[in-house]
Design a protein around this motif. Structure first.
Motif, short mmCIF file in Angstrom:
data_model
loop_
_atom_site.label_atom_id
_atom_site.label_comp_id
_atom_site.label_asym_id
_atom_site.label_seq_id
_atom_site.Cartn_x
_atom_site.Cartn_y
_atom_site.Cartn_z
N GLU A 115 51.65 45.92 61.01
CA GLU A 115 52.04 45.11 59.87
C GLU A 115 53.44 45.52 59.42
O GLU A 115 53.89 46.64 59.73
N PRO A 116 54.16 44.66 58.70
CA PRO A 116 55.49 45.03 58.19
C PRO A 116 55.42 46.34 57.40
O PRO A 116 54.47 46.59 56.66
N ASN A 117 56.42 47.18 57.62
CA ASN A 117 56.53 48.48 56.95
C ASN A 117 55.49 49.49 57.42
O ASN A 117 55.30 50.52 56.78
N ASP A 118 54.84 49.20 58.55
CA ASP A 118 53.84 50.12 59.10
C ASP A 118 54.53 51.34 59.72
O ASP A 118 55.74 51.35 59.98
N LEU A 119 53.72 52.35 60.02
CA LEU A 119 54.18 53.57 60.69
C LEU A 119 53.42 53.69 62.00
O LEU A 119 52.19 53.75 62.02
N ASN A 141 63.14 43.39 62.77
CA ASN A 141 62.73 42.41 61.76
C ASN A 141 61.45 42.78 61.02
O ASN A 141 61.06 42.09 60.09
N SER A 142 60.79 43.84 61.44
CA SER A 142 59.49 44.18 60.85
C SER A 142 59.54 45.45 59.99
O SER A 142 58.58 45.75 59.29
N ASN A 143 60.64 46.18 60.09
CA ASN A 143 60.78 47.43 59.33
C ASN A 143 59.67 48.42 59.65
O ASN A 143 59.23 49.18 58.79
N ILE A 144 59.22 48.41 60.89
CA ILE A 144 58.22 49.37 61.34
C ILE A 144 58.91 50.68 61.70
O ILE A 144 59.93 50.67 62.40
N SER A 145 58.38 51.78 61.23
CA SER A 145 58.95 53.09 61.52
C SER A 145 58.19 53.76 62.66
O SER A 145 56.99 53.53 62.85
N ASN A 167 67.87 52.89 63.03
CA ASN A 167 66.43 52.70 63.19
C ASN A 167 65.63 53.76 62.43
O ASN A 167 66.12 54.87 62.20
N ASN A 168 64.41 53.40 62.07
CA ASN A 168 63.54 54.33 61.35
C ASN A 168 62.70 55.12 62.35
O ASN A 168 61.51 54.88 62.52
#
Length: 316
Positions: A115-119, A141-145, A167-168
């Motif tokens: 999901e967006p902002n997931d780790l 585009n998803s801000n996944i770290s 990148n995260n």
């Protein structure tokens, strides 16, 4: 021959006609349920109920002409046999290397689940690298770290396009194996390393590879183990490794001096991650995958058709 319906509530003649027309427009013409509702002069909910009743009574029977059809059955059999939360099986195809195909399948699975902002916690190995290459376009585009479960990840993640200041990616800045237990322990309590290890344990989803006990294993090729060590581990009962920890046929982590040199999340901590997906396939990985699954070191498996069939045959 008379049509054999599967429920007691048989549709009448008029309803059979409606079901047939709805099914034809839906499956043959590709119309939406709203479009079909306008054609039949009924509500969209009615169309949905007609299609469902058609499936329940046997008026509508779907046939999937795809090599994935049998693989879907294998997925369910694997999940049932090993108590998995999920499984993905790709069709057998001897003409193509297995690792990229497993990587693509693992990437597809993770894209659906993340999901967006997931780790996403990532382990060591070529299957992980292959998966991340296929996922690279998704991350911006998803801000996944990303967070690494082991040291040494930066040595091979650089060519995936996912590691850089933009990148995260939170990676343990150490090798997977260091020269002494004392150094390994010092590194584990070093603030940044400790932070990454703690962060990895909070991930909702993890992706790991499954190492075999052989001279061609990734740990040997990267110089983290020698052929002589691997042979010794095999004599002590090792069938595979995860995150640099070797385990036996029942998935029990062995008591090896090597493990005191490893900078990685410990297997017991990894088990606390709700979704641990292992990506592996091939005849050389059968024993390792069996041990991994028996030891509940992962609850999701991504593999190929040939490997899946052999795992089920060998489950015992």
């Amino acid at each position: 021959m008379t049509q054999q319906f599967r429920t007691e509530e048989l549709p009448d003649t008029d309803e059979i006609e409606q079901i047939t027309r709805a099914a034809w427009h839906y499956y043959n013409d590709g119309l939406t349920q709203n479009q079909i509702a306008e054609i039949l002069g009924v509500s969209r909910i009615k169309v949905s109920r007609l299609l469902e009743k058609g499936r329940q009574t046997g008026l509508i029977e779907l046939r999937i002409n795809s090599p994935y059809g049998g693989c879907l059955t294998l997925q369910q059999e694997l999940a049932d046999a090993f108590g998995l939360a999920d499984a993905r099986v790709v069709p057998a195809f001897d003409e193509a290397p297995v690792t990229p195909r497993i990587g693509r399948a693992a990437a597809s699975f993770l894209v659906q689940k993340l999901e967006p902002n997931d780790l996403l916690a990532i382990g060591w190995g070529e299957a992980t690298t292959s998966t991340l290459r296929y996922m690279a376009p998704v991350f911006p585009n998803s801000n996944i770290s990303l967070v690494s479960l082991t040291g040494g990840v930066s040595a091979y993640i650089g060519n995936t396009g996912l590691y850089g200041p933009q990148n995260n990616a939170h990676l343990i800045p150490t090798p997977l194996r260091v020269s002494s237990p004392e150094l390994a322990e010092m590194l584990r309590i070093e603030p940044y390393v400790r932070h990454v290890l703690d962060m990895a344990a909070t991930a909702r989803i993890a992706l790991i590879g499954v190492g075999s006990v052989s001279n061609t294993a990734t740990l040997v090729r990267y110089g983290y183990c020698t052929s002589a060590e691997v042979e010794l581990f095999a004599r002590r009962g090792a069938v595979g490794d995860v995150l640099g920890y070797f385990y036996d046929a029942d998935g029990h982590i062995l008591d090896l001096d090597l493990h005191r040199h490893v900078v990685a999340v410990r297997p017991d901590d990894m088990r606390r991650i709700p979704n641990v997906a292992a990506a592996a396939a091939g005849p050389q990985k059968i024993e390792a995958i069996l041990g991994l699954l028996r030891g509940r070191l992962a609850n999701i498996l991504v593999t190929d058709e040939t490997t899946a069939r052999e795992l089920l045959r060998r489950k015992g």
